[in-house]
Design an enzyme around this catalytic site. Structure first.
Site, PDB file in Angstrom:
ATOM      1  N   LYS A 165      31.053  26.783  77.598  1.00 45.60           N
ATOM      2  CA  LYS A 165      30.732  28.214  77.765  1.00 45.60           C
ATOM      3  C   LYS A 165      29.949  28.769  76.587  1.00 45.60           C
ATOM      4  O   LYS A 165      30.399  29.681  75.879  1.00 45.60           O
ATOM      5  CB  LYS A 165      31.986  29.045  78.022  1.00 45.60           C
ATOM      6  CG  LYS A 165      32.709  28.641  79.297  1.00 45.60           C
ATOM      7  CD  LYS A 165      33.756  29.647  79.702  1.00 45.60           C
ATOM      8  CE  LYS A 165      34.508  29.258  80.956  1.00 45.60           C
ATOM      9  NZ  LYS A 165      35.421  28.105  80.816  1.00 45.60           N
ATOM     10  N   GLN A 219      44.871  34.368  84.580  1.00 46.99           N
ATOM     11  CA  GLN A 219      44.231  33.479  85.564  1.00 46.99           C
ATOM     12  C   GLN A 219      44.687  33.867  86.972  1.00 46.99           C
ATOM     13  O   GLN A 219      45.876  34.138  87.188  1.00 46.99           O
ATOM     14  CB  GLN A 219      44.597  32.015  85.273  1.00 46.99           C
ATOM     15  CG  GLN A 219      44.105  31.010  86.303  1.00 46.99           C
ATOM     16  CD  GLN A 219      42.583  30.815  86.296  1.00 46.99           C
ATOM     17  OE1 GLN A 219      41.826  31.775  86.392  1.00 46.99           O
ATOM     18  NE2 GLN A 219      42.136  29.594  86.149  1.00 46.99           N
ATOM     19  N   SER A 278      39.850  19.497  86.025  1.00 43.28           N
ATOM     20  CA  SER A 278      39.783  20.117  84.709  1.00 43.28           C
ATOM     21  C   SER A 278      40.921  19.520  83.894  1.00 43.28           C
ATOM     22  O   SER A 278      42.080  19.901  84.054  1.00 43.28           O
ATOM     23  CB  SER A 278      39.953  21.633  84.886  1.00 43.28           C
ATOM     24  OG  SER A 278      39.806  22.258  83.664  1.00 43.28           O
ATOM     25  N   ASP A 301      25.564  32.300  72.818  1.00 38.63           N
ATOM     26  CA  ASP A 301      24.960  32.878  71.605  1.00 38.63           C
ATOM     27  C   ASP A 301      23.433  32.860  71.727  1.00 38.63           C
ATOM     28  O   ASP A 301      22.892  32.495  72.772  1.00 38.63           O
ATOM     29  CB  ASP A 301      25.441  32.077  70.386  1.00 38.63           C
ATOM     30  CG  ASP A 301      25.568  32.951  69.148  1.00 38.63           C
ATOM     31  OD1 ASP A 301      24.698  33.827  68.946  1.00 38.63           O
ATOM     32  OD2 ASP A 301      26.533  32.756  68.381  1.00 38.63           O
TER      33      ASP A 301
HETATM   34  O1  S5P Z   1      36.093  31.746  85.585  1.00 42.10           O
HETATM   35  C1  S5P Z   1      36.518  30.673  85.206  1.00 42.10           C
HETATM   36  C2  S5P Z   1      35.669  29.690  84.726  1.00 42.10           C
HETATM   37  C3  S5P Z   1      36.191  28.477  84.337  1.00 42.10           C
HETATM   38  S1  S5P Z   1      35.091  27.241  83.916  1.00 42.10           S
HETATM   39  N1  S5P Z   1      37.842  30.387  85.297  1.00 42.10           N
HETATM   40  C4  S5P Z   1      38.351  29.192  84.908  1.00 42.10           C
HETATM   41  O2  S5P Z   1      39.566  29.008  85.036  1.00 42.10           O
HETATM   42  N2  S5P Z   1      37.527  28.240  84.370  1.00 42.10           N
HETATM   43  C5  S5P Z   1      38.075  26.971  83.826  1.00 42.10           C
HETATM   44  O3  S5P Z   1      38.661  26.249  84.889  1.00 42.10           O
HETATM   45  C6  S5P Z   1      39.161  27.157  82.787  1.00 42.10           C
HETATM   46  O4  S5P Z   1      38.618  27.184  81.490  1.00 42.10           O
HETATM   47  C7  S5P Z   1      40.043  25.975  82.994  1.00 42.10           C
HETATM   48  O5  S5P Z   1      39.582  24.879  82.235  1.00 42.10           O
HETATM   49  C8  S5P Z   1      39.873  25.620  84.453  1.00 42.10           C
HETATM   50  C9  S5P Z   1      40.973  26.135  85.336  1.00 42.10           C
HETATM   51  O6  S5P Z   1      42.177  25.530  85.030  1.00 42.10           O
HETATM   52  P1  S5P Z   1      43.534  25.811  85.840  1.00 42.10           P
HETATM   53  O7  S5P Z   1      44.562  25.041  85.089  1.00 42.10           O
HETATM   54  O8  S5P Z   1      43.801  27.283  85.796  1.00 42.10           O
HETATM   55  O9  S5P Z   1      43.289  25.302  87.228  1.00 42.10           O
END
Ligand code: S5P
Length: 455
Positions: A286, A409, A229, A289
């Site tokens: 993502k 996250q 990513s 709509d």
């Molecule tokens: O549930 C999700 C779905 C996605 S696509 N959680 C995520 O983190 N992502 C994507 O994965 C997010 O938009 C980012 O581009 C990537 C994770 O990045 P990292 O830097 O946290 O590993």
């Protein structure tokens, strides 16, 4: 011999096996049946003959046949006990002389009972019955040892055949489970596998489209499950990192709208890299709509995503119109549906994920798989088990160590992801923020691949 003992004996001689088998169709099956060697075990052979004789005692028939090769010796023994004439269809079509494909003496108008060892699609039984029909022999009853698909029963019923099976797959599994030959987990994996095989062709149905296939080929070829990513805000950093990591990845995931200096040259260079290093391009847009709006968002504006990205991400929340809006009239493109996000407190519960899988299964030509995250491999496995056969699970929120960022996250490890069933891991900051992204990408790739190979 009782049915219990018969099934246990089949397991002893490895005529029934459990594990991870790749079938002719390329599908991975958690079980495998091969009854061919059964004829070399007199006790088992006599046992099954008795069980079949008992099962067919009220059926009215004039001839008996077994489908070569496995069922032919069995039918021979039954012919002897029931005192009925044996006939059979030659396996190889006769190349010369009278085109006599049925061996044995019979008269037109007679009724033949067909015996077979396993029924899967019912195709070979139907083929045999067709040949008999051409010669004026009627078929209305079929006896099989193991019935491993329920669709075949319905298919035969539709054409007027009664199926008599000694044992159905579910019963065999229950017996083996009660004697501790297999675990509850194996039973549920097998049931899940057979459930996902629909429409009569148990080993034929695979929800895999061309792009899914291509991605799987790249995974095998590059021996990698790594999706990078590449979330940076300028082209210079982007291509600097890509240059070091491209050889290790199967797919590059972009957030094109976060680049400050996007221009057409970016796409040209991106394509150059994707060809040179054989990876697919995945714009993580993502979409969420109504069909008509996403159609324009996908094709128009500054980015014209449909022109360059093999895959995009799509939220299922608006309903399946979103898929039709996106892909109508567009070829060679597919998406991943978000089934379970990695962010803390997200609203995607089990019911939601299940509905997403249903939508994906119904639109498998457009849906290559799902984005799903779970904190542990047990939880991820639960999610994976619901995914239709052939479609992929990509897992974001992966780092070498568990943890969180300050915006929700959640990270889990490569081990949990791969051992929980992820086909690919999506890694962003774990690689791009490291001092040496090339080396780190390689480390993620190798770690994931080692674990993946062992599954
Ligand atoms: O549930 C999700 C779905 C996605 S696509 N959680 C995520 O983190 N992502 C994507 O994965 C997010 O938009 C980012 O581009 C990537 C994770 O990045 P990292 O830097 O946290 O590993």
């Amino acid at each position: 011999m009782t049915r219990d003992l018969f099934i246990l004996k089949l397991h002893d001689i490895e005529a029934i096996k459990f594990g991870n088998f790749t079938l002719k169709s390329g599908l991975k099956s958690p079980f495998y049946f091969d009854l061919r060697d059964m004829i070399s075990y007199p006790e088992i052979l006599n046992g099954i003959v008795d069980l079949i004789v008992e099962r067919i005692k009220d059926i009215d028939f004039d001839y008996i046949t077994g489908i070569p090769y496995t069922a032919l010796p069995i039918a021979t023994l039954i012919a002897d006990i029931t005192d009925k004439p044996l006939i059979y269809v030659r396996k190889e079509e006769k190349a010369y002389g009278t085109k006599n494909n049925i061996i044995g003496k019979f008269s037109k108008g007679g009724k033949c009972l067909i015996i077979d060892d396993l029924i899967t699609t019912g195709e070979s039984i139907i083929e045999t019955a067709e040949i008999f029909k051409k010669e004026g022999i009627k078929v209305s009853d079929v006896a099989v040892i193991i019935e491993r698909s329920y669709d075949a029963r319905n298919k035969l019923k539709e054409i007027g055949f009664n199926l008599h099976s000694i044992i159905q797959l579910d019963e065999a599994l229950e017996i083996l489970k009660s004697y501790n030959r297999i675990s509850n987990q194996q039973v549920s994996d097998i049931k899940k596998f057979t459930r996902s095989m629909t429409e009569g062709n148990i080993f034929g149905k695979n929800f895999e489209n061309k792009l899914t296939k291509k991605l799987k080929e790249i995974i095998a070829l590059k021996q990698s499950n790594l999706v990078l990513s590449l979330d940076v805000d300028n082209q210079n950093d982007f291509f600097k990192i890509l240059d070091k990591t491209a050889e290790h990845i199967v797919m590059l995931k972009t957030h094109i709208d976060t680049l400050n200096d996007f221009d057409d040259k970016f796409i040209t260079l991106l394509h150059y890299y994707s060809k040179k290093y054989n990876f697919l391009i995945f714009e993580d847009r993502k979409f969420a709509d109504i069909g008509n709006t996403v159609k324009n968002q996908y094709r128009q504006g500054v980015f014209k995503i449909s022109e360059w990205a093999d895959f995009v991400t799509v939220h299922a929340i608006p309903g399946e119109g979103i898929l039709h809006g996106l892909f109508k009239g567009i070829e060679n493109r597919a998406c991943f549906l978000l089934a379970k996000m990695s962010s803390k407190g997200n609203l995607m519960n089990e019911t939601y994920s299940r509905k997403v899988f249903e939508m994906g299964e119904n639109n498998s030509e457009l849906v290559s798989g799902y984005i799903g995250h779970a904190e542990s491999k047990t939880e991820l496995r639960k999610l994976k088990n619901k995914i239709p056969n052939g479609q992929l699970l990509l897992m974001p929120g992966v780092k070498l160590q568990k943890g969180n960022d300050d915006a929700g996250q959640q990270y889990t490890t490569v081990e949990e992801a791969i051992e929980g069933g992820a086909d690919c891991i999506i890694v962003g900051r774990g690689i791009i923020e490291s001092e040496n992204p090339g080396e780190t990408a390689k480390e993620y790739k190798q770690k994931a691949w080692e674990l993946y190979k062992k599954l």
